[in-house]
Design an enzyme around this catalytic site. Structure first.
Site, PDB file in Angstrom:
ATOM      1  N   TYR A  40       1.055  -1.156  -0.009  1.00 47.86           N
ATOM      2  CA  TYR A  40       0.091   0.078  -0.026  1.00 47.86           C
ATOM      3  C   TYR A  40       0.938   1.230  -0.200  1.00 47.86           C
ATOM      4  CZ  TYR A  40      -3.760   3.268   1.886  1.00 47.86           C
ATOM      5  OH  TYR A  40      -4.637   4.254   1.589  1.00 47.86           O
ATOM      6  N   TYR A  47     -11.434  -4.425   7.547  1.00 44.19           N
ATOM      7  CA  TYR A  47     -10.156  -3.910   7.825  1.00 44.19           C
ATOM      8  C   TYR A  47     -10.147  -2.747   8.844  1.00 44.19           C
ATOM      9  CZ  TYR A  47      -5.381  -1.825   8.315  1.00 44.19           C
ATOM     10  OH  TYR A  47      -4.378  -1.315   8.713  1.00 44.19           O
ATOM     11  N   HIS A  48     -11.070  -1.692   8.244  1.00 45.13           N
ATOM     12  CA  HIS A  48     -10.763  -0.581   9.144  1.00 45.13           C
ATOM     13  C   HIS A  48     -11.695  -0.885  10.470  1.00 45.13           C
ATOM     14  CE1 HIS A  48      -9.223   1.232   5.426  1.00 45.13           C
ATOM     15  NE2 HIS A  48      -8.467   1.638   6.303  1.00 45.13           N
ATOM     16  N   LYS A  56     -10.633  17.529  15.595  1.00 49.91           N
ATOM     17  CA  LYS A  56      -9.990  16.666  14.401  1.00 49.91           C
ATOM     18  C   LYS A  56      -9.713  17.682  13.254  1.00 49.91           C
ATOM     19  CE  LYS A  56      -9.270  13.033  13.451  1.00 49.91           C
ATOM     20  NZ  LYS A  56      -8.016  12.542  13.397  1.00 49.91           N
ATOM     21  N   ASP A  83      -8.309  14.507   7.909  1.00 50.97           N
ATOM     22  CA  ASP A  83      -7.854  13.066   8.527  1.00 50.97           C
ATOM     23  C   ASP A  83      -9.249  12.370   9.175  1.00 50.97           C
ATOM     24  OD1 ASP A  83      -6.668  10.932   9.943  1.00 50.97           O
ATOM     25  OD2 ASP A  83      -6.325  11.940  11.574  1.00 50.97           O
ATOM     26  N   HIS A 109      -9.489   9.397  10.671  1.00 45.34           N
ATOM     27  CA  HIS A 109      -8.964   8.288  11.800  1.00 45.34           C
ATOM     28  C   HIS A 109      -9.353   9.063  13.203  1.00 45.34           C
ATOM     29  CE1 HIS A 109      -6.767   6.988   8.400  1.00 45.34           C
ATOM     30  NE2 HIS A 109      -6.981   5.616   8.676  1.00 45.34           N
TER      31      HIS A 109
END
Length: 652
Positions: free
Chosen positions: A13, A167-168, A529, A533, A535
């Site tokens: 990745y 995955y996340h 935040k 981004d 996350h």
């Protein structure tokens, strides 16, 4: 020698700075034995902005390659024959646009589009839940997802139009049961959306057969192997029972994987290469549930961007397992094992019960809107972190065996630094692109895109035409924002339960109560935040624990600007601002926030958390940031105790 199975597709990745720099990296990795590409896009590309948009400031080329128009994608794949390549693109809200650019680029290369192979992630549900690069509300987003699926099944039949991504979810704290359940719920939501368009029978079976998954794999590799086997069983069951798919080949559970990044540690980071290899076992040992494509993180990703050598080491780990060991010479190692069968059964039953529960309450979209799944993920992640804090979950080098010799691999040069001029260069490049294109053709293409968006037409056709006309990523995004509007997903913090923390927080609560008396009101913090981004796991955990400790917490979720945060800090009268930034844009965004607070005359201390190299941390502290926290600061009680001290000093 026994006949061996064909190895999985090996990817890394990657992407950064510019299309040209990323192209050089791709060609280098392919020359070293990589057998597919996995494209990482920067956050402006993922959220539909051009490099010169205000929200792109500090973010261009940080988390991946910036792609603003067809010329950029042509440069990215220069010298790489797309007809012969298997390309995975981690792109969601703007998946239709990036696929349109990919198709247009392939046609310019003279490729037969029907032969293109690869994947668009295109999973918007998990973006609402865990990664935050969504743009549009759920309805229009699912329409875009379905448009990509229907277009590819008809015109690009070897393409995986959606890579349903658990995955996340694991990175956000999901247990194995939750990972399976929420991924299958997303699949059901997507398939039901396609079926509601009148797609049924053999055509729906073809759609079912093109859906693929992208899973996570943790260090608990025995449990991970059982999780993949449970996925295989439930996907087959779903195909037969809910969608009437008769062809067993179309019911195969096809998945790629990136092993766990959440567990990579900043402390003793060389240990991570051992973790990465063990995590790979969970998705390779069971032949019936083996991954079709694997990409491994690099050992130093908890420190910053990996260098080419770091990526090569991860690739070599894959090559050694596939080509040097005897793994691919045998049938399924676990068939007949009562231990594996029992664990697989337990995971499958628990996951299916969760799926049925979500469906009974209105399905995947309703669970997103209500915040139900998000709250469960936040709670699961809080429980995981609490177990590490209490020492019940061992992390070698972090909460046990912390004494260490000096590593020869560390130091300021142990990560890749994005060219600081990259953003300025991409802004100049997109301005030059706009000047040399045919403005009338662009205007007509955007008008047609808007017309298609307001109708039921498949948006892929208008998007490909727009790509060929020279439309930019930001113009495509702005056009659809104008038609569909924008969305803010629930944060999940409000309704999440805090795990049992025992006496470890008693002293902290007493300190917060004492601070409240001295201030004359509850100490109030703003968790922000800034930038693009998405996350938000760290920000959510800080907000949750701070609230439990007695702070008043203001947290409005992702994608805010430093100007928004400075205004909120003053309006809310907070005692401290905490910024969470994992995109690498911490220098620019923290400095902006400090400057804007100063403009307003606000003497509010600012702390910053994220993946921040020590050299950057020193610069931030010199610029006026009160404290910097990185992944090694896993003890949240200690972090909050230090925030109390900072507020006390400021108020003195």
């Amino acid at each position: 020698m026994a006949d061996k199975d064909r190895p999985w597709i090996m990817r890394t990745y990657s992407g950064h700075s510019s299309p040209e720099a990323s192209n050089a990296l791709y060609r280098q990795n392919l020359a070293r034995g990589q057998t597919g590409l996995s494209v990482a896009f920067d956050l402006p590309t993922q959220t539909g902005y051009d490099p010169d948009h205000v929200l792109s400031r500090g973010e261009v080329g940080r988390t991946g390659v910036p792609i603003a128009h067809l010329g950029d994608l042509e440069a990215l794949f220069d010298g790489i024959e797309l007809e012969k390549m298997n390309t995975s693109m981690t792109i969601n809200a703007t998946a239709a646009w990036l696929l349109a650019l990919y198709v247009a680029t392939a046609e310019k290369q003279g490729a037969d589009v029907k032969l293109l192979r690869g994947t668009t992630q295109n999973d918007i549900i998990k973006e609402y839940l865990s990664r935050g690069t969504y743009v549009f509300p759920p309805g229009p987003s699912l329409r875009l997802t379905a448009d990509v699926i229907q277009f590819t099944v008809e015109h690009v039949p070897e393409w995986n139009p959606i890579n349903i991504c658990s995955y996340h979810l694991q990175e956000a704290g999901a247990t194995p049961e939750q990972e399976i359940a929420y991924a299958l719920t997303t699949a059901i939501t997507v398939l039901d959306t396609v079926r509601a368009r009148g797609v049924d029978g053999d055509r729906l079976a073809q759609v079912f057969g093109r859906l693929s998954f992208f899973v996570n794999s943790s260090l608990r590799f025995v449990e991970e192997a059982c999780k993949e086997r449970a996925f295989v069983e439930l996907w087959d069951r779903l195909g037969k029972e809910r969608y009437g798919v008769q062809d067993a080949k179309l019911r195969r559970f096809r998945y790629g994987v990136q092993v766990n990044s959440l567990g990579l540690t900043e402390a003793q980071p060389e240990n991570n290469i051992v973790r990465i290899v063990l995590e790979m076992l969970g998705v390779t040992l069971s032949k019936k549930a083996r991954a079709r494509a694997i990409q491994l993180p690099a050992w130093n990703e908890a420190l910053g961007l990996p260098r080419p050598w770091d990526q090569q080491l991860s690739l070599r780990a894959q090559q050694i397992l596939a080509l040097e060991t005897d793994l691919l010479e045998y049938g399924d190692l676990f068939d007949g094992s009562p231990v594996i069968e029992k664990k697989t059964r337990e995971l499958a039953d628990a996951a299916w019960a969760e799926v049925e529960g979500i469906l009974s309450r209105g399905g995947g979209v309703a669970a997103v809107d209500s915040g139900t799944i998000k709250e469960r993920l936040v709670a699961s992640n809080a429980a995981r972190i609490a177990a590490i804090e209490r020492g019940e979950q061992t992390v070698v080098g972090v909460n046990r065996f912390t004494d260490t010799a000096e590593s020869p691999l560390g130091g300021a040069d142990a990560i890749l630094r994005v060219d600081e001029k990259a953003e300025e260069q991409r802004i100049a490049a997109v301005e030059a692109w706009r000047k040399r294109r045919d403005d009338d053709a662009v205007k007509r293409a955007l008008e047609e895109l808007e017309r298609a968006a307001r109708s039921d037409d498949n948006l892929m056709v208008a998007s490909i035409a727009a790509a060929k006309a020279g439309v930019t990523t930001g113009e495509w995004g702005d056009t659809l924002r104008r038609v569909f509007g924008e969305y803010r997903a629930p944060t999940g913090v409000g309704g999440a339960r805090t795990p049992e923390l025992g006496d470890s927080y008693a002293a902290l609560r007493e300190r917060v109560a004492k601070l409240e008396k001295s201030l004359g009101r509850r100490p109030k913090i703003l968790v922000g935040k800034p930038g693009l981004d998405g996350h938000s796991n760290g920000a959510e955990q800080i907000a949750l624990r701070a609230r439990d400790a007695g702070f008043e917490v203001v947290y409005e979720g992702i994608r805010t600007t430093p100007r928004d945060l400075a205004r909120a800090a003053v309006d809310e009268g907070v005692h401290l601002v905490g910024l969470s930034i994992l995109s690498g844009a911490h220098m620019e965004l923290a400095r902006q926030t400090l400057s804007l607070l100063a403009e307003r005359g606000a003497k509010v201390p600012v702390v910053v958390g994220g993946i921040i190299p020590e050299t950057d941390a020193a610069e931030l502290r010199a610029a006026g940031v009160a404290a910097v926290y990185t992944p090694k600061d896993y003890e949240i009680a200690r972090v909050l105790s230090e925030l109390v001290e900072i507020v006390e000093r400021t108020a003195a």
